[in-house]
Design an enzyme around this catalytic site. Sequence first.
Site, PDB file in Angstrom:
ATOM      1  N   ARG A  48      60.711  72.498 -81.479  1.00  0.00           N
ATOM      2  CA  ARG A  48      60.902  72.679 -80.037  1.00  0.00           C
ATOM      3  C   ARG A  48      60.677  74.100 -79.551  1.00  0.00           C
ATOM      4  O   ARG A  48      60.179  74.310 -78.438  1.00  0.00           O
ATOM      5  CB  ARG A  48      62.317  72.242 -79.678  1.00  0.00           C
ATOM      6  CG  ARG A  48      62.462  70.757 -79.775  1.00  0.00           C
ATOM      7  CD  ARG A  48      63.876  70.321 -79.577  1.00  0.00           C
ATOM      8  NE  ARG A  48      63.912  68.866 -79.611  1.00  0.00           N
ATOM      9  CZ  ARG A  48      65.016  68.160 -79.573  1.00  0.00           C
ATOM     10  NH1 ARG A  48      66.193  68.765 -79.507  1.00  0.00           N
ATOM     11  NH2 ARG A  48      64.963  66.845 -79.601  1.00  0.00           N
ATOM     12  N   ASP A  49      61.093  75.080 -80.335  1.00  0.00           N
ATOM     13  CA  ASP A  49      60.945  76.459 -79.877  1.00  0.00           C
ATOM     14  C   ASP A  49      59.475  76.793 -79.654  1.00  0.00           C
ATOM     15  O   ASP A  49      59.102  77.457 -78.690  1.00  0.00           O
ATOM     16  CB  ASP A  49      61.606  77.445 -80.859  1.00  0.00           C
ATOM     17  CG  ASP A  49      61.128  77.262 -82.292  1.00  0.00           C
ATOM     18  OD1 ASP A  49      60.820  76.138 -82.680  1.00  0.00           O
ATOM     19  OD2 ASP A  49      61.062  78.262 -83.033  1.00  0.00           O
TER      20      ASP A  49
END
Length: 598
Positions: free
Chosen positions: A308-309
């Site tokens: 996700r980052d």
Amino acid sequence: MELERHEYDVVVVGAGGAGLRAAIEAHENGARTAVVCKSLLGKAHTVMAEGGIAAAMANLYPEDNWRVHFRDTMRGGKMLNHWRMAQLHAQEAPDRVRELEDWGALFDRTADGLISQRDFGGHRYARLAHVGDRTGLELIRTLQQRTVALGIDVYMECTVTRLLTDDDGVTGAFGYWRESGRFVAWQAPSVVLATGGIGKSYKVTSNSWEYTGDGHSLALQAGATLVNMEFVQFHPTGMVWPPSVRGILVTESVRGDGGVLKNSAGNRFMFDYIPDFFRKETAETEDEADRWYDDKKNNRRPPELLPRDEVARAINSEVKAGRGTPHGGVFLDIASRRSAEYIRKRLPSMYHQFKELAEVDITAEAMEVGPTCHYVMGGVEVDPDTEAARVPGLFAAGEVAGGMHGSNRLGGNSLSDLLVFGRRAGLAAAEHALKRIDRIALPDEALADAARAALAPFDREGGENPYAVQHDLQQTMHDLVGIIRTAPEMEQALERIAALKERVANLSVEGHRQYNPGWHLALDLPHMLVVSECIARAALERQESRGGHTRDDFPATDAEWARTNLVCSRAPDGSVALTRQPLPQMPGELAEIFEEVS
Ligand code: FAD
């Protein structure tokens, strides 16, 4: 002072997945157990979880096992996870899912009748046990039914405002009924914090109203420590339009099931953002990425399914570069890639969410999405095996606990975390309580002090309005301690937080104690503020970029920081103190896994 009093062995604060699983375990180990929660039973944040529970059950891929899950989790967290938590989590998650099924959870099935598992970012194999896109609802329903059937006492719509301690550790908790405003105290030698996250300190968030960081702050106040607070996960895909729904989550399952991200020029931009760390396992071309959905063995994963980052940063960059949508997001397109029937079957909640809230038919057009504050990796520092905090008798499990996810959590790893560590916390809390039960008391002075503190906002006239302070805090965190961070901005954030602290000390509320939302917020705000200070201080200190912490002024990872945790504690003057702590050393037999699984 009018006060309702109760006595238990174990009090669990929070009725999400972690709290309910802990309560069940404590009860089954002979402890008199109570659960206290701010909202109605069954309404905890866990109910919102959509995609699934990560567990290496190998139902679709026989080659999956706990070692691969452990490795994926550590790599997703950029190796800052507590290795022992990641190990226990990967080893025990499959049993916790099967147990849930034994207790009545109805999962989606594979063609041959096994629990079905879906793909999610950062997981090498399809691994998320799920119920459509409503997995959290089924998890809570099952645990709630069991809690009630076992006869565990539940205090709902009841907020804990303080933990009570003596020289030997925890003695109980103090709180109030939200409806009547009356006070209540629970005497107990063990308290399990399972209060969830902190998202309400940010302006744009997928989190519900309950996420004001109470447990983080209560733990700190009682003398426990918080670890990894600089790491806040911004989920790449929240709704961006209309403004009233900004931040509401668009599940990663949309991408797991074939959805792709495009900028305003129609380009699948994620191919431009593949970091070296994940290059070997990520598709280089759209053709390869598309083939992966049908043939995972011979193709690499699409870059839309990076952790996700990575995806959140990429979206942020595209929007900043002027390639965003009219409302400041990017396009998430599944309509042109899957049939309407498939989309409605696999993603029923998403279909209704967009139809009802944005008047968008996701089977016919692309969604507009952008990053939203979603999850806090940081939390109470605990012993991995027992979830014991540094204060004897205090335990923490679920999102309020730190260490398990390192600098970035993989999707699906929270629901499994709740079950694995909720169970362990409940067990250890029961064992601790049964050893200490005869030796605690709640002194009247401590109770009176907790009551005085809670009532203080009624005693001030013409002070600060809680809603104005909340607004300014959320704006500060959004603008200055968000996805991309710099030293001058965080210094400014800390100055503003200091000013907000003074305003919080001068909050005043009108009216009565009976259901008074302004008063409730006045009691939540000190928690939100202390948590925000921990995040900003730790983020300023960590001079590197890693996972959910991106510094524009220190864009690379740093070898020294790879070995260092930041730990927040409460200084004697009440401020937040920060110390550096070496990362726990991973044993050789686990380190070898990173060589054997390529
Ligand atoms: P919660 O479920 O939030 O429970 C917290 C409890 O604490 C509540 O009962 C609350 O009332 C209580 N509480 C808080 N403060 C107090 C107080 N002071 N006094 C008394 N009670 C208090 N993770 C996954 O693994 N898979 C997914 O598919 C997934 N989807 C998600 C979708 C959305 C929209 C969101 C927002 C998150 C998602 N997550 C997912 C993350 C996951 O849902 C959460 O991390 C997890 O549910 C947290 O559970 P918990 O038990 O720690 O806390």
